[in-house]
Motif scaffolding. Structure first.
Motif, PDB file in Angstrom:
ATOM      1  N   SER A 135      25.221  51.969  29.711  1.00  0.00           N
ATOM      2  CA  SER A 135      25.386  51.009  30.797  1.00  0.00           C
ATOM      3  C   SER A 135      24.919  49.631  30.338  1.00  0.00           C
ATOM      4  CB  SER A 135      24.591  51.455  32.026  1.00  0.00           C
ATOM      5  OG  SER A 135      24.628  50.472  33.033  1.00  0.00           O
ATOM      6  N   THR A 136      25.682  48.618  30.713  1.00  0.00           N
ATOM      7  CA  THR A 136      25.300  47.234  30.378  1.00  0.00           C
ATOM      8  C   THR A 136      24.779  46.482  31.595  1.00  0.00           C
ATOM      9  OG1 THR A 136      27.543  46.413  30.799  1.00  0.00           O
ATOM     10  CG2 THR A 136      27.038  47.173  28.565  1.00  0.00           C
ATOM     11  N   GLY A 137      24.974  47.061  32.800  1.00  0.00           N
ATOM     12  CA  GLY A 137      24.542  46.392  34.014  1.00  0.00           C
ATOM     13  C   GLY A 137      25.437  45.238  34.425  1.00  0.00           C
ATOM     14  N   GLN A 138      26.596  45.079  33.812  1.00  0.00           N
ATOM     15  CA  GLN A 138      27.493  43.969  34.101  1.00  0.00           C
ATOM     16  C   GLN A 138      28.673  44.440  34.945  1.00  0.00           C
ATOM     17  OE1 GLN A 138      28.688  41.900  30.534  1.00  0.00           O
ATOM     18  NE2 GLN A 138      26.658  42.083  29.590  1.00  0.00           N
ATOM     19  N   THR A 139      29.379  43.448  35.507  1.00  0.00           N
ATOM     20  CA  THR A 139      30.619  43.702  36.238  1.00  0.00           C
ATOM     21  C   THR A 139      31.779  43.180  35.405  1.00  0.00           C
ATOM     22  OG1 THR A 139      29.473  43.482  38.356  1.00  0.00           O
ATOM     23  CG2 THR A 139      31.880  43.297  38.381  1.00  0.00           C
ATOM     24  N   TYR A 140      32.819  43.986  35.292  1.00  0.00           N
ATOM     25  CA  TYR A 140      33.926  43.632  34.402  1.00  0.00           C
ATOM     26  C   TYR A 140      35.202  43.426  35.195  1.00  0.00           C
ATOM     27  CZ  TYR A 140      30.851  45.161  30.641  1.00  0.00           C
ATOM     28  OH  TYR A 140      29.794  45.290  29.768  1.00  0.00           O
ATOM     29  N   ASP A 141      35.977  42.413  34.779  1.00  0.00           N
ATOM     30  CA  ASP A 141      37.269  42.117  35.392  1.00  0.00           C
ATOM     31  C   ASP A 141      38.372  42.607  34.449  1.00  0.00           C
ATOM     32  OD1 ASP A 141      39.433  41.168  36.731  1.00  0.00           O
ATOM     33  OD2 ASP A 141      39.042  39.037  36.332  1.00  0.00           O
ATOM     34  N   LEU A 142      39.148  43.578  34.906  1.00  0.00           N
ATOM     35  CA  LEU A 142      40.192  44.168  34.072  1.00  0.00           C
ATOM     36  C   LEU A 142      41.568  43.586  34.361  1.00  0.00           C
ATOM     37  CD1 LEU A 142      39.172  47.943  34.139  1.00  0.00           C
ATOM     38  CD2 LEU A 142      38.465  46.148  32.555  1.00  0.00           C
ATOM     39  N   SER A 143      41.633  42.540  35.138  1.00  0.00           N
ATOM     40  CA  SER A 143      42.941  41.952  35.426  1.00  0.00           C
ATOM     41  C   SER A 143      43.472  41.232  34.187  1.00  0.00           C
ATOM     42  CB  SER A 143      42.825  40.962  36.592  1.00  0.00           C
ATOM     43  OG  SER A 143      41.921  39.916  36.257  1.00  0.00           O
ATOM     44  N   PRO A 195      30.678  48.172  11.921  1.00  0.00           N
ATOM     45  CA  PRO A 195      31.984  47.697  11.443  1.00  0.00           C
ATOM     46  C   PRO A 195      33.140  48.669  11.639  1.00  0.00           C
ATOM     47  CG  PRO A 195      30.269  47.114   9.882  1.00  0.00           C
ATOM     48  CD  PRO A 195      29.625  47.992  10.899  1.00  0.00           C
ATOM     49  N   GLY A 196      32.875  49.921  11.958  1.00  0.00           N
ATOM     50  CA  GLY A 196      33.973  50.882  12.115  1.00  0.00           C
ATOM     51  C   GLY A 196      33.991  51.585  13.451  1.00  0.00           C
ATOM     52  N   THR A 197      33.146  51.162  14.414  1.00  0.00           N
ATOM     53  CA  THR A 197      33.024  51.907  15.667  1.00  0.00           C
ATOM     54  C   THR A 197      32.921  50.951  16.850  1.00  0.00           C
ATOM     55  OG1 THR A 197      31.777  53.592  14.468  1.00  0.00           O
ATOM     56  CG2 THR A 197      31.787  53.746  16.852  1.00  0.00           C
ATOM     57  N   VAL A 198      33.628  51.305  17.931  1.00  0.00           N
ATOM     58  CA  VAL A 198      33.523  50.560  19.186  1.00  0.00           C
ATOM     59  C   VAL A 198      33.098  51.522  20.292  1.00  0.00           C
ATOM     60  CG1 VAL A 198      35.223  48.817  18.550  1.00  0.00           C
ATOM     61  CG2 VAL A 198      35.971  50.924  19.684  1.00  0.00           C
ATOM     62  N   GLU A 199      32.545  50.966  21.378  1.00  0.00           N
ATOM     63  CA  GLU A 199      32.078  51.781  22.499  1.00  0.00           C
ATOM     64  C   GLU A 199      32.518  51.143  23.802  1.00  0.00           C
ATOM     65  OE1 GLU A 199      27.904  53.344  24.550  1.00  0.00           O
ATOM     66  OE2 GLU A 199      27.910  52.556  22.501  1.00  0.00           O
ATOM     67  N   LEU A 200      32.937  51.980  24.745  1.00  0.00           N
ATOM     68  CA  LEU A 200      33.355  51.509  26.057  1.00  0.00           C
ATOM     69  C   LEU A 200      32.159  51.514  26.999  1.00  0.00           C
ATOM     70  CD1 LEU A 200      35.781  50.715  27.905  1.00  0.00           C
ATOM     71  CD2 LEU A 200      35.881  53.139  28.552  1.00  0.00           C
ATOM     72  N   PRO A 201      31.819  50.395  27.619  1.00  0.00           N
ATOM     73  CA  PRO A 201      30.698  50.365  28.573  1.00  0.00           C
ATOM     74  C   PRO A 201      30.927  51.336  29.731  1.00  0.00           C
ATOM     75  CG  PRO A 201      31.362  48.144  27.982  1.00  0.00           C
ATOM     76  CD  PRO A 201      32.409  49.059  27.422  1.00  0.00           C
ATOM     77  N   ARG A 202      29.855  51.888  30.238  1.00  0.00           N
ATOM     78  CA  ARG A 202      29.947  52.868  31.322  1.00  0.00           C
ATOM     79  C   ARG A 202      30.621  52.289  32.557  1.00  0.00           C
ATOM     80  NH1 ARG A 202      24.730  56.200  33.187  1.00  0.00           N
ATOM     81  NH2 ARG A 202      25.029  56.872  31.033  1.00  0.00           N
ATOM     82  N   GLU A 203      30.322  51.051  32.903  1.00  0.00           N
ATOM     83  CA  GLU A 203      30.878  50.465  34.113  1.00  0.00           C
ATOM     84  C   GLU A 203      32.404  50.435  34.082  1.00  0.00           C
ATOM     85  OE1 GLU A 203      26.694  49.351  33.760  1.00  0.00           O
ATOM     86  OE2 GLU A 203      28.404  49.306  32.375  1.00  0.00           O
TER      87      GLU A 203
END
Length: 750
Positions: A135-143, A195-203
């Motif tokens: 969790s990052t505690g942020q709000t994300y806009d997917l538009s 350099p070879g891995t990404v992660e999707l935030p929980r929110e």
């Protein structure tokens, strides 16, 4: 939102609930906890939680995982928060049932407004509970995201939340981004871990999952395909398998009595010996491997552990062979049920391409008896007259009921148990036999009786055929079965056993001391069909030739009333090898053992018989080798044994007594540095003074289990190496050895 501690919540539970907790999680009571704080600490240990999770079903595990996702391992959460995470498919009733189950195991505590779980519970679900990232505690806009970016996010949202990609080597500005991953990184919708891995935030994952934040939740267990079956048919089929198992085990023991196979240098039985056993028994290698494991597991065969060790039948085998068929089966079936090994692995190879051999240590699995009984109990719990549709159906059901049990081989374990249970006669036609149910419920004794009741009455007759075969249309009486095994060989077995009579089998019966008249009488009285003339001629012809030569120990001797026959024997080339020498017209001697002389003459076409001092025919058939049974140590249980409820109730009393002692106000205190007799007498004096003044004392001591504990005692007698006094926590007078007391403190008077 605030909540109580686990220790305080445990203190608030009644004794019945605490006894149920210790029964469900027996590791918590070993050794008995000194007080509630100790019990709470054990409840929250990593190993204990992992063990408790093995018995949770899929839905209850999902509820616990939801609590972890909600953060109940650090901050109490409300029921409404948990329900929102589980989604609209989860109704209140099954959710409350799951929460009740978790509370009964102390995996959850607190009321519906402040629910908590032990902090290490998060580790039971890996790095990404419910497939969600950090969790990052942020709000994300997917538009405004593109279709390609949407596909990347949806894939990571389904879990796991990390992905390998070359596009994470560096983060570029949005205007220079060329791939969906680069654009998502530039917009902060993906986190770069390395350099070879990404992660999707929980929110973002929760936003994409919509109304089902934890994904699909399987609330109800699957309904396996079943079929109707008559118990009489189940018992009849299982009884036939049971008798076949006993027959093969008898034959295996007989073969290994005469020719014990060697023990491999690394332990176990070699491939060549397994193949030979399978050929001798007329079964496939997998069946032979199971039989070998059973006779050793039942201690009917053991490793001699000599300089050149062999697998030899034990003296227990003689007792087993003398028992009835149903008792012999029950011994083997019980050995299978409690076998801490996986016979189905035999013939396979491990990850290093090493072959699994019979009786080798590599196929030992401590959990095998527990998993075997788990599968059988599930089938036995089906309604009467119901059979499971197949091993795959059963595996699906058990996978829902306990997804963390069985490991990687769980589905194979189910199939192996069904196949082996059918071969042993515990299962038949997809259902548990009556004898198998008795074995599961009451042990081998009642299982033998149940099998005897299920089998048809033994027959007292056979059917002799013109081609010198004898058909036993069912199970024979033990005496008749022994007679038939002596005078004939089994040609085929099943619901009806077919025996074959030959000159060799008749000679075997004569060698054992039977006479021609006795054999004629046997078939005359026991055959429901007319005795064919060919059998009469065969017996008479064999008897006429049998015993004309008589042997005794001299090393050995031969005698015969016909000097011509003696001359014929001496003229045969075998006479030179046997070192035969005529000492009278009708007597020949040899320095070799009698059994070797007789075997040599029989192979040369003669029909000698052994003779005792009284002139009667002796049975020289070898009885087979034997070794002493193994002194097997008690098998270490795969899980802590569950004490009786009375003992668990005593543990609860100990815990509550320790709590009361810990809360007792203390006055003057004396600690004991060593053994009372070897150190200062201050503690002894304090106890004696308390006895005279009738003051209560807080006594610290180590019990017989090595556990430190405390009690509030009003001393009555101090001396003779014992403190005797009234225990305020127990409400009774107890005795404490003085050498176990480690400290003493007067209790402050109110």
């Amino acid at each position: 939102m605030s909540g109580i501690t686990l220790a305080d919540w445990l203190r608030a539970q009644d004794d019945t609930a605490l006894v149920a907790l210790l029964r469900a999680r027996p590791d918590l009571a070993t050794p008995p906890p000194a007080d509630m704080s100790v019990l709470a600490t054990r409840v929250g240990t990593r190993a204990s939680i992992a063990r408790a999770c093995e018995d949770l079903d899929t839905f209850t595990l999902a509820v616990l995982e939801g609590l972890v996702v909600a953060g109940a391992d650090s901050t109490p959460v409300a029921l409404a928060t948990l329900a929102a995470l589980l989604g609209p498919d989860v109704k209140p009733k099954p959710l409350r049932q799951a929460l009740t189950r978790l509370r009964s195991l102390a995996l959850l505590w607190g009321d519906d407004e402040a629910m908590s779980v032990p902090p290490v519970t998060r580790e039971a679900f890996g790095s990404y509970p419910a497939g969600l990232g950090r969790s990052t505690g942020q709000t994300y806009d997917l538009s405004g995201i593109t279709e390609g970016e949407q596909r990347v996010l949806q894939k990571l949202a389904a879990g796991p939340p990390i992905g390998d990609t070359k596009d994470a080597s560096r983060v570029v500005p949005l205007e220079k981004a060329e791939t969906p991953v680069q654009r998502l990184l530039a917009r902060g919708l993906l986190l770069r871990r390395d350099p070879g891995t990404v992660e999707l935030p929980r929110e973002i994952a929760l936003q994409l999952r919509g109304t089902r934040p934890l994904g699909p939740v399987q609330v109800a267990e699957p309904k396996p395909r079943t079929g109707a079956v008559r118990q009489e048919n189940v018992d009849a089929t299982g009884g036939g398998e049971a008798l076949e198992l006993v027959r093969h085990a008898e034959k295996l023991i007989a073969g290994w009595s005469a020719e014990p196979p060697p023990v491999l240098r690394t332990g176990g039985l070699g491939v060549r010996e397994l193949r030979k056993a399978a050929k001798d028994l007329g079964v496939d290698e997998q069946r032979a491997a199971l039989l070998i494991e059973l006779v050793v597991g039942a201690d009917l065969v053991a490793n001699t552990e000599a300089a050149e060790p062999e697998w030899v039948p034990t003296t227990k085998a003689d007792v087993w062979l003398a028992a009835t068929a149903e008792v012999r089966w029950a011994t083997l079936a019980h050995a299978w049920l409690e076998l801490p090994r996986l016979p189905a692995l035999i013939g396979r190879r491990d990850e290093k391409d090493r072959l699994f051999n019979p009786l080798a240590d590599e196929i030992r699995r401590a959990q095998a008896p527990r998993d075997r009984r788990w599968v059988l109990d599930t089938i036995a719990a089906l309604p009467a007259g119901t059979a499971i549709g197949g091993a795959a159906e059963l595996a699906g059901l058990l996978a829902w009921r306990a997804p963390r049990r069985g490991g990687r081989q769980r589905d194979e374990l189910v199939r192996w148990t069904v196949e082996e249970g059918t071969a042993v006669g515990v299962l038949a036609l997809g259902a548990v036999t009556t004898a198998g149910r008795a074995l599961l419920d009451d042990g081998a004794g009642n299982a033998a009786k149940a099998l005897a009741d299920a089998l048809p009455d033994p027959l007292d007759h056979v059917l002799v055929q013109a081609d010198l075969t004898v058909v036993a249309p069912g199970r024979l009486e033990p005496e008749l079965a022994d007679e038939m095994a002596l005078v004939a060989d089994v040609e085929s077995a099943g619901s009806a056993t077919v025996y074959r009579i030959s000159e060799g089998t008749v000679r075997r019966a004569l060698d054992s001391g039977r006479t021609a008249d006795e054999l004629h009488e046997l078939f005359k009285l026991r055959s429901r069909t007319p005795v064919p003339q060919s059998l009469t001629y065969l017996i008479d012809d064999a008897a006429r030739r049998h015993g004309r030569l008589r042997g005794g120990a001299a090393g050995s001797f031969l005698r015969c009333d016909d000097p011509v026959l003696v001359s014929e024997v001496l003229a045969h080339p075998e006479a030179t090898r046997l070192e035969l020498r005529r000492i009278a017209p009708t007597v020949v001697v040899s320095p070799l053992p009698l059994a070797e002389v007789l075997d040599g003459l029989r192979s040369a076409g003669f029909a000698p018989a052994a003779e005792g001092p009284d002139g009667q025919v002796l049975d020289l058939r070898p009885g087979g080798r034997r070794t002493t049974p193994r002194q097997r140590s008690a098998r270490k249980p795969a899980a802590p044994a569950v004490p009786a409820d009375e003992r668990l109730g005593e543990f609860v009393r100990l815990v509550r007594a320790g709590d009361r002692a810990a809360a007792t106000p203390r006055g003057e205190r004396v600690s004991v540095p060593g053994h009372l007799g070897a150190g200062p007498s201050a503690t002894l004096s304090l106890l004696q003074e308390a006895a005279r003044a009738r003051r209560s004392v807080l006594v610290g001591f180590v019990d017989s289990h090595g556990t430190a504990a405390q009690r509030v005692i009003e001393p009555h007698i101090v001396g003779g190496g014992v403190l005797e006094g009234y225990d305020h926590s127990y409400g009774e007078v107890l005795r404490f050895p003085l050498h176990r007391i480690t400290s003493a403190a007067l209790v402050d008077e109110a």
